[in-house]
Design a protein around this motif. Sequence first.
Motif, short mmCIF file in Angstrom:
data_model
loop_
_atom_site.label_atom_id
_atom_site.label_comp_id
_atom_site.label_asym_id
_atom_site.label_seq_id
_atom_site.Cartn_x
_atom_site.Cartn_y
_atom_site.Cartn_z
N LEU A 34 0.85 -1.18 0.00
CA LEU A 34 0.00 0.00 0.00
C LEU A 34 0.89 1.23 0.00
O LEU A 34 2.08 1.15 0.31
CB LEU A 34 -0.92 -0.02 1.23
N PHE A 35 0.31 2.37 -0.33
CA PHE A 35 1.11 3.58 -0.40
C PHE A 35 1.10 4.34 0.93
O PHE A 35 1.19 5.56 0.97
CB PHE A 35 0.62 4.46 -1.56
N HIS A 36 0.98 3.58 2.00
CA HIS A 36 1.12 4.11 3.36
C HIS A 36 1.59 2.97 4.24
O HIS A 36 1.44 1.80 3.92
CB HIS A 36 -0.20 4.68 3.88
N ARG A 132 4.81 -5.46 -7.31
CA ARG A 132 5.25 -6.62 -6.53
C ARG A 132 4.08 -7.38 -5.93
O ARG A 132 4.25 -8.48 -5.40
CB ARG A 132 6.19 -6.17 -5.41
N ASN A 133 2.90 -6.81 -5.99
CA ASN A 133 1.73 -7.39 -5.33
C ASN A 133 1.09 -8.46 -6.22
O ASN A 133 0.07 -8.25 -6.87
CB ASN A 133 0.72 -6.29 -4.97
N THR A 134 1.71 -9.63 -6.23
CA THR A 134 1.24 -10.70 -7.11
C THR A 134 -0.13 -11.23 -6.69
O THR A 134 -0.89 -11.69 -7.55
CB THR A 134 2.26 -11.85 -7.15
N ALA A 135 -0.47 -11.16 -5.42
CA ALA A 135 -1.78 -11.63 -4.97
C ALA A 135 -2.90 -10.76 -5.54
O ALA A 135 -3.92 -11.26 -6.02
CB ALA A 135 -1.85 -11.67 -3.45
N SER A 136 -2.72 -9.44 -5.52
CA SER A 136 -3.74 -8.55 -6.08
C SER A 136 -3.80 -8.69 -7.60
O SER A 136 -4.88 -8.63 -8.19
CB SER A 136 -3.48 -7.10 -5.69
N ALA A 137 -2.66 -8.88 -8.24
CA ALA A 137 -2.66 -9.09 -9.69
C ALA A 137 -3.43 -10.37 -10.04
O ALA A 137 -4.24 -10.38 -10.98
CB ALA A 137 -1.23 -9.16 -10.21
N ALA A 138 -3.22 -11.41 -9.27
CA ALA A 138 -3.94 -12.67 -9.51
C ALA A 138 -5.44 -12.49 -9.30
O ALA A 138 -6.25 -13.04 -10.05
CB ALA A 138 -3.39 -13.77 -8.61
N LEU A 139 -5.81 -11.71 -8.29
CA LEU A 139 -7.24 -11.43 -8.05
C LEU A 139 -7.83 -10.70 -9.25
O LEU A 139 -8.91 -11.06 -9.75
CB LEU A 139 -7.42 -10.62 -6.77
N ALA A 140 -7.15 -9.67 -9.74
CA ALA A 140 -7.65 -8.93 -10.90
C ALA A 140 -7.86 -9.87 -12.09
O ALA A 140 -8.88 -9.79 -12.78
CB ALA A 140 -6.69 -7.80 -11.26
N GLU A 141 -6.94 -10.77 -12.29
CA GLU A 141 -7.06 -11.72 -13.40
C GLU A 141 -8.21 -12.70 -13.18
O GLU A 141 -8.94 -13.03 -14.12
CB GLU A 141 -5.74 -12.43 -13.62
N ARG A 142 -8.41 -13.17 -11.95
CA ARG A 142 -9.55 -14.06 -11.66
C ARG A 142 -10.88 -13.36 -11.94
O ARG A 142 -11.85 -14.01 -12.31
CB ARG A 142 -9.52 -14.51 -10.19
N PHE A 151 4.14 0.35 -15.35
CA PHE A 151 4.91 1.59 -15.23
C PHE A 151 6.12 1.33 -14.35
O PHE A 151 5.98 0.83 -13.23
CB PHE A 151 4.06 2.72 -14.64
N VAL A 152 7.30 1.65 -14.83
CA VAL A 152 8.54 1.33 -14.14
C VAL A 152 8.93 2.47 -13.19
O VAL A 152 8.99 3.63 -13.59
CB VAL A 152 9.66 1.06 -15.16
N ASN A 163 7.28 -0.23 -9.12
CA ASN A 163 6.52 -0.28 -10.37
C ASN A 163 5.03 -0.32 -10.04
O ASN A 163 4.63 -0.78 -8.97
CB ASN A 163 6.88 -1.52 -11.17
N THR A 164 4.23 0.13 -10.98
CA THR A 164 2.78 0.03 -10.87
C THR A 164 2.28 -0.78 -12.07
O THR A 164 2.75 -0.58 -13.19
CB THR A 164 2.13 1.42 -10.90
#
Length: 176
Positions: A34-36, A132-142, A151-152, A163-164
Amino acid sequence: MELKTDRLTLRSYRSTDAGALLRYYSDPEVCEYLFHGPWDETQARNMVEQRCRRTSLDDGGVNLVVEANRVVIGNVAAWFAAGKEQTLELGWVFAADARGRGYATEAVQTLLDDVVFAVPEVHRVIAEMDGRNTASAALAERLGMRREAHFVADRRCEDQWTNTVGYAMLRQDRSM
């Protein structure tokens, strides 16, 4: 607002939710991407107070607490993306002990079905996250979202550049 699934209740925030959210927002593991940083009691109260006011898309966004067996396990949100016509952005955070049970998928899917795409004008939905948040990326794909951007070193998170990645789905993607 209150939405129910077989296992979950998604409901508007209450002023008494600060302690329940502090349980997981004070966890460095939960806040890692998170950004905090982790919250303290004052931050939890302030954030709950702000989120109590956002109960519909007409209020600028929907913030919902997610409960399983009457215990707060996470939260989901949808809001109009700045500068992007007919586009909503999604966000979610779940307690570490709620992971691996499909709760996040169920909650965000319910948000999409019952709130986001219930608005006929919504054309597109996006979600941005730390790369780096592979769990959230996997959720988005599901959920059927596709990865559209990487974005680097574009954001600072805990004194380092990260990165975002961006995911998106069009309304018409839901019927495929």
